[in-house]
Design a protein around this motif. Structure first.
Motif, PDB file in Angstrom:
ATOM      1  N   GLY A  14       1.103  -1.233   0.231  1.00 47.63           N
ATOM      2  CA  GLY A  14      -0.391  -0.003   0.624  1.00 47.63           C
ATOM      3  C   GLY A  14       1.417   1.504  -0.082  1.00 47.63           C
ATOM      4  N   TRP A  15       2.167   1.422   1.181  1.00 48.55           N
ATOM      5  CA  TRP A  15       2.728   2.654   0.745  1.00 48.55           C
ATOM      6  C   TRP A  15       4.075   2.673  -0.347  1.00 48.55           C
ATOM      7  CZ3 TRP A  15       2.734   6.163   3.937  1.00 48.55           C
ATOM      8  CH2 TRP A  15       1.971   5.985   5.750  1.00 48.55           C
TER       9      TRP A  15
ATOM     10  N   ALA B  84       1.749   6.663  -6.987  1.00 42.47           N
ATOM     11  CA  ALA B  84       1.225   7.089  -7.441  1.00 42.47           C
ATOM     12  C   ALA B  84       0.931   8.841  -7.388  1.00 42.47           C
ATOM     13  CB  ALA B  84      -0.113   6.830  -6.859  1.00 42.47           C
ATOM     14  N   GLU B  85       2.444   9.087  -6.234  1.00 44.44           N
ATOM     15  CA  GLU B  85       2.540  10.437  -5.718  1.00 44.44           C
ATOM     16  C   GLU B  85       2.989  10.614  -6.496  1.00 44.44           C
ATOM     17  OE1 GLU B  85       5.047  12.102  -2.159  1.00 44.44           O
ATOM     18  OE2 GLU B  85       2.910  12.031  -1.784  1.00 44.44           O
TER      19      GLU B  85
ATOM     20  N   ALA C 144       1.245   4.011  -2.836  1.00 43.33           N
ATOM     21  CA  ALA C 144       1.118   5.544  -2.829  1.00 43.33           C
ATOM     22  C   ALA C 144       1.842   6.095  -3.049  1.00 43.33           C
ATOM     23  CB  ALA C 144       0.820   5.811  -1.029  1.00 43.33           C
ATOM     24  N   TRP C 145       2.938   5.766  -2.854  1.00 48.06           N
ATOM     25  CA  TRP C 145       4.874   6.388  -3.257  1.00 48.06           C
ATOM     26  C   TRP C 145       4.379   6.690  -4.591  1.00 48.06           C
ATOM     27  CZ3 TRP C 145       8.760   5.273  -6.484  1.00 48.06           C
ATOM     28  CH2 TRP C 145       9.517   6.788  -6.111  1.00 48.06           C
TER      29      TRP C 145
END
Length: 106
Positions: free
Chosen positions: A38-39, A45-46, A42-43
């Motif tokens: 998940g982390w 996507a950022e 998210a990274w």
């Protein structure tokens, strides 16, 4: 490994005369947890939303409405200054492949 499946490693055992005497299978849990994945997602996507040039969010730096509202910032990193000078010195002689120049405070 990414999906969470365990990893397996086969270990072969040999006798003093070099003959195979047996095998063992070692199973280890995946180092990737659901939270780790998940982390990372998210990274990633950022990172897709960040300009590779300035590092600012694309929504800000690519917006024509922000034209004229940016001020350049020029500064000197003292660590980079000495590292770049050393690289220049190293390049005056024969090139050394794989040369890494880092810095540390003394």
């Amino acid at each position: 490994m990414w999906l969470g499946e365990p990893t397996r490693e086969v270990v072969e055992h040999y006798g003093p005369d070099g003959t195979l005497t047996g095998r063992s299978v070692v199973t280890r849990p995946s180092p990737w947890t659901d939270e780790d994945r998940g982390w990372l997602m998210a990274w990633l996507a950022e990172q897709r939303e960040v300009c590779p040039g300035c590092g600012l969010p694309l929504v800000d730096c690519r917006d024509p409405k922000t034209a004229g509202s940016w001020t350049p910032v020029v500064d000197i990193c003292q660590a980079c200054l000495v590292a770049q000078a050393e690289m220049d010195n190293q390049n005056e002689g024969p090139r050394r492949r794989g040369l890494y120049v880092g810095v540390r405070r003394t």
